[in-house]
Design a protein around this motif. Structure first.
Motif, mmCIF file in Angstrom:
data_model
loop_
_atom_site.group_PDB
_atom_site.id
_atom_site.type_symbol
_atom_site.label_atom_id
_atom_site.label_comp_id
_atom_site.label_asym_id
_atom_site.label_seq_id
_atom_site.Cartn_x
_atom_site.Cartn_y
_atom_site.Cartn_z
ATOM 1 N N GLN A 121 -4.223 -1.295 15.791
ATOM 2 C CA GLN A 121 -4.505 -0.101 16.598
ATOM 3 C C GLN A 121 -5.932 -0.157 17.141
ATOM 4 N N MET A 129 0.710 -6.999 3.226
ATOM 5 C CA MET A 129 -0.435 -7.632 3.872
ATOM 6 C C MET A 129 -0.747 -8.998 3.262
ATOM 7 N N ALA A 137 7.072 -4.087 4.520
ATOM 8 C CA ALA A 137 6.664 -2.730 4.891
ATOM 9 C C ALA A 137 5.197 -2.551 4.522
ATOM 10 N N GLY A 138 4.338 -3.012 5.430
ATOM 11 C CA GLY A 138 2.915 -2.985 5.119
ATOM 12 C C GLY A 138 2.592 -3.999 4.038
ATOM 13 N N GLU A 145 7.087 4.259 14.137
ATOM 14 C CA GLU A 145 7.480 3.217 13.164
ATOM 15 C C GLU A 145 8.585 3.746 12.262
ATOM 16 N N LEU A 169 2.622 5.546 13.899
ATOM 17 C CA LEU A 169 3.348 5.566 12.624
ATOM 18 C C LEU A 169 4.618 6.413 12.714
ATOM 19 N N GLY A 228 -1.966 -9.338 13.683
ATOM 20 C CA GLY A 228 -3.035 -9.386 12.679
ATOM 21 C C GLY A 228 -3.479 -8.009 12.239
ATOM 22 N N GLY A 283 0.803 -1.233 0.000
ATOM 23 C CA GLY A 283 0.000 0.000 0.000
ATOM 24 C C GLY A 283 0.820 1.260 0.000
ATOM 25 N N ARG A 284 0.480 2.121 0.938
ATOM 26 C CA ARG A 284 1.026 3.477 1.037
ATOM 27 C C ARG A 284 2.552 3.528 0.994
ATOM 28 N N GLY A 285 3.185 2.631 1.744
ATOM 29 C CA GLY A 285 4.647 2.537 1.675
ATOM 30 C C GLY A 285 5.393 3.586 2.472
ATOM 31 N N SER A 286 4.760 4.121 3.525
ATOM 32 C CA SER A 286 5.476 5.165 4.282
ATOM 33 C C SER A 286 6.689 4.593 5.018
ATOM 34 N N ASN A 301 9.897 -7.368 9.758
ATOM 35 C CA ASN A 301 8.548 -6.823 9.598
ATOM 36 C C ASN A 301 8.339 -5.734 10.633
ATOM 37 N N ILE A 302 7.464 -4.798 10.309
ATOM 38 C CA ILE A 302 7.031 -3.805 11.304
ATOM 39 C C ILE A 302 5.553 -4.003 11.555
ATOM 40 N N HIS A 303 5.185 -3.910 12.818
ATOM 41 C CA HIS A 303 3.775 -4.108 13.176
ATOM 42 C C HIS A 303 3.358 -3.030 14.174
ATOM 43 N N PRO A 304 2.146 -2.467 13.994
ATOM 44 C CA PRO A 304 1.735 -1.340 14.836
ATOM 45 C C PRO A 304 1.123 -1.727 16.183
ATOM 46 N N ASP A 354 2.906 -12.044 12.222
ATOM 47 C CA ASP A 354 3.375 -10.999 13.144
ATOM 48 C C ASP A 354 4.067 -11.610 14.361
HETATM 49 C C1 GAR Z 1 2.017 0.175 9.096
HETATM 50 O O1 GAR Z 1 1.339 0.761 10.171
HETATM 51 C C2 GAR Z 1 2.555 -1.187 9.480
HETATM 52 O O2 GAR Z 1 2.984 -1.262 10.801
HETATM 53 C C3 GAR Z 1 1.331 -2.050 9.266
HETATM 54 O O3 GAR Z 1 0.777 -1.567 8.085
HETATM 55 C C4 GAR Z 1 1.063 -0.177 7.954
HETATM 56 C C5 GAR Z 1 1.691 0.053 6.610
HETATM 57 O O4 GAR Z 1 1.894 1.424 6.391
HETATM 58 N N1 GAR Z 1 1.695 -3.440 9.170
HETATM 59 C C6 GAR Z 1 0.958 -4.433 9.676
HETATM 60 O O5 GAR Z 1 -0.105 -4.247 10.245
HETATM 61 C C7 GAR Z 1 1.556 -5.816 9.528
HETATM 62 N N2 GAR Z 1 0.784 -6.781 10.224
HETATM 63 P P1 GAR Z 1 2.879 1.913 5.258
HETATM 64 O O6 GAR Z 1 2.435 1.214 3.969
HETATM 65 O O7 GAR Z 1 2.652 3.390 5.192
HETATM 66 O O8 GAR Z 1 4.278 1.539 5.666
#
Ligand code: GAR
Length: 203
Positions: A123, A91, A88-89, A175, A172, A119, A10-13, A108-111, A146
């Motif tokens: 948040q 899914m 990075a996001g 993150e 974020l 999962g 997705g967004r890829g921030s 991996n990064i998880h919020p 995760d």
């Molecule tokens: C981030 O908040 C990341 O931690 C989360 O998806 C978002 C992606 O944002 N990942 C998960 O929930 C993994 N289980 P980004 O595309 O802007 O990086």
């Protein structure tokens, strides 16, 4: 020089945070050699294309199984001599074959503060549960969702009346600090694993 591959949906921030940290020299001796997305329209993929990075959309609907799909990505990453895979996001669950191929080289990064709230919608899960502190986690990836040895975590306080958006935004920001930091530690060979625990060399 370490070769980093990024998988995103997705967004890829978080990808951008790692990319900027390399550009700024905060992560030295590394380059992003490959970006793969399972979504054609992912803004993160467009960001990669705009910067001339090798980017691939691999369409899940063209493959009959997760392993068949991952095999294509494994081949791309191997051909790019990948040292580290950053989710990075991303899914999509990884197959056992993918995890075995890049054993202890996938982050991996998880919020949330794992092992709490793995999962989707971590948040919201935290707000619904009523915890007072949540945060984010960078971890090495194993075969569970995760899950895997924790590298860095950052706590974020939950405020009364926080919406999912409020909390997601505050998490974020953290993150974007801890993911580049974890990548930097990896690139500098300062992470070691003992009994599934990560030791960090801060000397
Ligand atoms: C981030 O908040 C990341 O931690 C989360 O998806 C978002 C992606 O944002 N990942 C998960 O929930 C993994 N289980 P980004 O595309 O802007 O990086």
């Amino acid at each position: 020089m370490k070769n980093i591959a990024v998988l995103l949906s997705g967004r890829g921030s978080n990808f951008k945070a790692i990319y900027s940290s390399i550009e700024a020299g905060y992560i030295a001796d590394a380059r992003i050699t490959t970006v793969v997305s399972n979504k054609a329209e992912a803004p993160g993929l467009q960001f990669a294309k705009d910067r001339g990075l090798n980017s691939y959309f691999v369409n899940p609907s063209e493959y009959g199984s997760r392993t068949a799909y991952d095999t294509v990505i494994i081949d791309i990453l191997k051909s790019r001599k990948t040292d580290l895979v950053c989710l990075a996001g991303y899914m999509k669950l990884l197959s056992a074959k993918f995890v075995d191929t890049f054993k202890n080289r996938i982050m991996n990064i998880h919020p949330s503060l794992l092992p709490s709230f793995p999962g989707l919608n971590a948040q919201k899960q935290a707000l619904d549960y009523g915890v007072k502190i949540s945060g984010c986690t960078v971890h090495f990836v194993d075969k569970e969702l995760d899950h895997g040895p924790i590298i860095l975590q950052k706590a974020v306080e939950i405020k009364e009346n926080d919406t999912v958006n409020d909390l997601s935004e505050r998490i974020l920001k953290e993150e974007h600090k801890i993911y580049p930091e974890a990548v930097r530690l990896f690139v500098e060979n300062r992470l070691t694993l003992h009994n599934r625990k990560v030791n960090i060399d801060y000397s």
